[in-house]
Write a protein that holds these residues in place. Structure first.
Motif, short mmCIF file in Angstrom:
data_model
loop_
_atom_site.label_atom_id
_atom_site.label_comp_id
_atom_site.label_asym_id
_atom_site.label_seq_id
_atom_site.Cartn_x
_atom_site.Cartn_y
_atom_site.Cartn_z
N LEU A 133 0.84 -1.21 0.00
CA LEU A 133 0.00 0.00 0.00
C LEU A 133 0.87 1.26 0.00
CD1 LEU A 133 -2.81 -1.07 2.52
CD2 LEU A 133 -3.01 -0.84 0.04
N LEU A 136 2.15 1.79 -3.44
CA LEU A 136 1.10 2.39 -4.28
C LEU A 136 1.04 3.89 -4.08
CD1 LEU A 136 -1.99 0.00 -4.05
CD2 LEU A 136 -0.51 0.37 -6.01
N LEU A 137 1.09 4.30 -2.81
CA LEU A 137 1.03 5.75 -2.50
C LEU A 137 2.24 6.49 -3.05
CD1 LEU A 137 -0.26 6.19 1.16
CD2 LEU A 137 -1.30 7.04 -0.93
N THR A 142 -1.94 4.46 -10.99
CA THR A 142 -3.17 4.73 -11.74
C THR A 142 -3.98 5.83 -11.06
OG1 THR A 142 -5.27 3.77 -12.42
CG2 THR A 142 -4.23 2.76 -10.53
N ALA A 143 -4.82 6.50 -11.87
CA ALA A 143 -5.64 7.57 -11.28
C ALA A 143 -6.85 6.99 -10.54
CB ALA A 143 -6.09 8.53 -12.36
N THR A 144 -7.28 5.78 -10.99
CA THR A 144 -8.46 5.16 -10.37
C THR A 144 -8.03 3.93 -9.58
OG1 THR A 144 -8.74 4.07 -12.48
CG2 THR A 144 -10.15 5.96 -12.06
N ILE A 145 -7.56 4.20 -8.39
CA ILE A 145 -6.96 3.15 -7.55
C ILE A 145 -7.98 2.06 -7.19
CG2 ILE A 145 -7.35 4.44 -5.39
CD1 ILE A 145 -4.25 2.34 -6.11
N HIS A 146 -9.26 2.44 -7.05
CA HIS A 146 -10.27 1.46 -6.63
C HIS A 146 -10.50 0.38 -7.69
CE1 HIS A 146 -12.39 4.54 -8.87
NE2 HIS A 146 -13.27 3.60 -9.19
N LEU A 151 -5.37 -4.08 -4.93
CA LEU A 151 -5.66 -3.19 -3.81
C LEU A 151 -6.63 -3.86 -2.85
CD1 LEU A 151 -5.51 -0.10 -2.69
CD2 LEU A 151 -7.80 0.01 -3.66
N TRP A 152 -7.69 -4.48 -3.41
CA TRP A 152 -8.71 -5.13 -2.57
C TRP A 152 -8.15 -6.38 -1.92
CZ3 TRP A 152 -12.44 -1.99 -1.50
CH2 TRP A 152 -12.72 -0.96 -2.39
N PHE A 155 -6.17 -5.20 1.00
CA PHE A 155 -7.05 -4.89 2.13
C PHE A 155 -7.55 -6.18 2.79
CE2 PHE A 155 -8.02 -0.61 0.04
CZ PHE A 155 -7.18 0.07 0.91
N GLY A 159 -6.82 -6.85 6.56
CA GLY A 159 -7.96 -7.02 7.47
C GLY A 159 -7.94 -8.39 8.11
N ILE A 195 -15.39 -11.14 5.68
CA ILE A 195 -14.92 -9.85 5.15
C ILE A 195 -13.87 -10.10 4.07
CG2 ILE A 195 -13.65 -7.73 5.75
CD1 ILE A 195 -15.01 -7.95 8.55
N LEU A 199 -14.02 -8.93 0.14
CA LEU A 199 -12.97 -8.11 -0.50
C LEU A 199 -12.37 -8.84 -1.71
CD1 LEU A 199 -11.29 -6.64 2.70
CD2 LEU A 199 -12.55 -5.36 0.97
N LEU B 2 -11.81 -1.35 9.27
CA LEU B 2 -11.24 -1.65 7.95
C LEU B 2 -11.84 -0.72 6.89
CD1 LEU B 2 -9.29 -3.66 6.57
CD2 LEU B 2 -11.30 -4.99 5.95
N ILE B 6 -9.90 1.74 4.50
CA ILE B 6 -9.98 1.72 3.03
C ILE B 6 -10.33 3.12 2.51
CG2 ILE B 6 -11.29 0.82 1.05
CD1 ILE B 6 -11.58 -1.83 2.66
N PHE B 9 -7.41 5.44 2.90
CA PHE B 9 -6.35 5.16 1.93
C PHE B 9 -6.72 5.73 0.56
CE2 PHE B 9 -4.39 2.73 -1.43
CZ PHE B 9 -3.05 2.76 -1.05
N ILE B 10 -7.96 5.45 0.12
CA ILE B 10 -8.38 5.91 -1.22
C ILE B 10 -8.38 7.44 -1.27
CG2 ILE B 10 -10.31 5.96 -2.88
CD1 ILE B 10 -10.81 3.01 -2.12
N LEU B 12 -6.57 9.49 0.57
CA LEU B 12 -5.16 9.92 0.60
C LEU B 12 -4.52 9.75 -0.78
CD1 LEU B 12 -3.42 10.84 3.04
CD2 LEU B 12 -2.42 8.57 3.05
N TYR B 13 -4.87 8.62 -1.41
CA TYR B 13 -4.31 8.32 -2.74
C TYR B 13 -4.77 9.37 -3.76
CZ TYR B 13 -2.90 5.55 -6.76
OH TYR B 13 -2.31 5.12 -7.92
N GLN B 14 -6.08 9.66 -3.74
CA GLN B 14 -6.63 10.64 -4.69
C GLN B 14 -6.00 12.02 -4.45
OE1 GLN B 14 -8.28 9.92 -7.25
NE2 GLN B 14 -8.83 7.83 -6.76
N ARG B 16 -3.03 12.58 -3.27
CA ARG B 16 -1.65 12.52 -3.81
C ARG B 16 -1.67 12.63 -5.33
NH1 ARG B 16 2.97 12.12 -3.45
NH2 ARG B 16 3.52 9.94 -3.80
N ILE B 17 -2.68 11.97 -5.96
CA ILE B 17 -2.80 12.03 -7.43
C ILE B 17 -3.00 13.48 -7.86
CG2 ILE B 17 -4.46 11.54 -9.31
CD1 ILE B 17 -2.88 9.12 -9.05
N GLN B 21 -0.59 15.65 -10.15
CA GLN B 21 -1.05 16.26 -11.40
C GLN B 21 -0.73 17.76 -11.42
OE1 GLN B 21 -5.17 15.10 -11.53
NE2 GLN B 21 -4.75 13.26 -12.71
#
Lengths: 215, 244
Positions: A133, A136-137, A142-146, A151-152, A155, A159, A195, A199, B2, B6, B9-10, B12-14, B16-17, B21
């Protein structure tokens, strides 16, 4: 039927969620996630086997220990691939295999739950998922990390193994202070398992819908 | 816990993006500005080189030719057609020397760094004044000797606008007005020519230079909304910070 039993069945059945997606997608395997599909099938088979052999009062811990080792290996392999196959990771895995063999052969044995190995596995996978993780940071791939399946899965690892780590670390305290001894441990573990499978399902769904999103 | 993890994290990531940019955008902008600066500097250096070459080589040759012609004038008694031809030759040489000087001055106003923006613009206007075009230079406010590279950029912009008017507008009157305020210099270049269509794409080198020099000066350029055939008016609002 007791609540712990219901939760246990629910936990066993939760593997059908990601497997259902796999079946829904006509058994198509996304290249990088083949080990995950193998893990889901092994999980289903182990749960079915346990369900059958427990009726004959046979100890199911050998099966549980085998499954936990398989699960650790699959998670480890996925991180190993995504973390550019760092050489040190090979040595950590070899060391873990040695530790697992020694513990199952000479200490806790195959007929009881290998909690020490499990705590050790939890530490390794928590560290790996946190490191991934962090990577990744740092790299912002990628711009769309989800949409990134791993990534999942990270997690899920964080978890599940994070929860397990604290569960088994404080197992003595939990079993002494709460009535129901080990049952509470397994109830919490089963919730973590549900969970984790949810995920996994999200990760698989993203992999099928964003085929170019894996790193 | 959790789920919170999540979501954190998302988020924080956005964040940083977005930061990344923005960093890339600023880098690109900086790179573009450096490229433009290099291009403008190269133009300025080329102008200086051409002006020096014109002055030193062609100018010297013409002076040499004129000296020889003068020597011939003193050495021989010329009459009739020969005398007329000789006078025409001296006249052509004088005009050529004057043209070389004018072109060299336009390329690099030799006294710019001594006389500054106002004086150089006054000279520019005076040079173009006459021959059917009345060029006026007006100044108001507290002016000062502004002679750095930013001032030279302002001079180049006005020079380009004046040159465009002379070449294309068919105007009989051209005005260059400067209004100095403590923080801003207002410039207005107006004429009574045929004007130009505002929507017309201006892709020439001249407009490219005006636009990019304006950007570098952080100046605001406005083209007056004057009906076709009734002249044109271009205004500039140039910040003067660090100019003094």
């Amino acid at each position: 039927m007791d609540l712990p039993i219901i939760i246990s069945h629910f936990s066993s059945g939760s593997v059908l969620v990601p497997l259902g997606i796999f079946i829904f997608k006509r058994f198509r395997i996304v290249k990088d996630l083949a080990p995950l599909i193998v893990l889901l099938i092994v999980s289903l088979l182990c749960d079915l086997s346990s369900f059958i052999i427990i009726r004959y009062s046979v100890n199911t811990y050998p099966l549980v220990n085998f499954y936990l080792f398989t699960q650790f290996s699959v998670f480890y392999y996925l991180f190993f691939n995504y973390l550019k196959r760092a050489a040190i990771l090979k040595w950590i895995f070899i060391f873990f295999c040695g530790f697992y063999t020694v513990n199952i052969s000479f200490f806790q044995g195959p007929f009881q739950f290998n909690s020490v190995t499990n705590v050790f596995a939890s530490i390794i996978l928590m560290a790996l998922s946190l490191y991934y993780l962090f990577t990744l940071l740092k790299e912002l791939p990628t711009a769309t990390i989800h949409r990134l399946p791993i990534l999942w899965i990270s997690f899920a690892a964080l978890g599940y193994y994070g929860g397990n780590f604290f569960l088994f670390l404080f197992s003595n305290y939990l079993t002494k202070s709460i009535d129901g001894s080990l049952a509470i441990l397994w109830v919490l573990h089963n919730i973590l398992n549900v969970i984790k499978n949810i995920l996994f399902a999200i990760g698989l769904w993203q992999a099928y819908h964003n085929p170019n999103s894996s790193i | 816990m959790l789920v919170v993890g999540i979501a954190t994290f998302i988020t924080l990531y956005q964040k940083r993006i977005l930061q990344e940019q923005e960093r890339k955008r600023l880098l690109e902008l900086e790179f573009q500005q450096k490229m433009i600066q290099t291009q403008l500097d190269t133009q300025e250096k080329d102008s200086i080189r051409i002006a020096a070459d014109l002055h030193d080589s062609l100018g010297s040759l013409l002076w040499g030719a004129k000296l020889n012609a003068a020597f011939m004038g003193r050495s021989f008694e010329m009459e009739g057609e020969v005398k007329e031809s000789y006078d025409a030759l001296v006249d052509i040489l004088d005009q050529s020397i004057h043209a070389v000087k004018r072109i060299a001055w336009e390329l690099t106003p030799e006294a710019f760094h001594h006389s500054g923006l106002s004086q150089s613009l006054a000279t520019l206007c005076a040079r173009f004044n006459g021959k059917g075009l009345r060029v006026e230079f007006n100044e108001a406010g507290e002016s000062f000797l502004w002679n750095d590279n930013r001032a030279l950029s302002v001079y180049r912009i006005i020079q380009e606008l004046v040159s465009n008017t002379i070449k294309h507008s068919e105007a009989s009157r051209l005005e260059v007005d400067l209004f100095w305020t403590p923080g801003i210099l207002f410039v207005k270049v107006s004429d009574n020519g045929k004007g130009f269509i505002l929507t017309e794409k201006r892709g020439g080198v001249g407009w490219w230079n005006i636009n990019h020099r304006s950007k570098q000066l952080k100046a605001l350029i406005e083209i007056g909304d004057i009906p076709m055939g009734q002249g044109s008016e271009i205004s500039l609002r140039i910040p003067l910070q660090h100019a003094k």
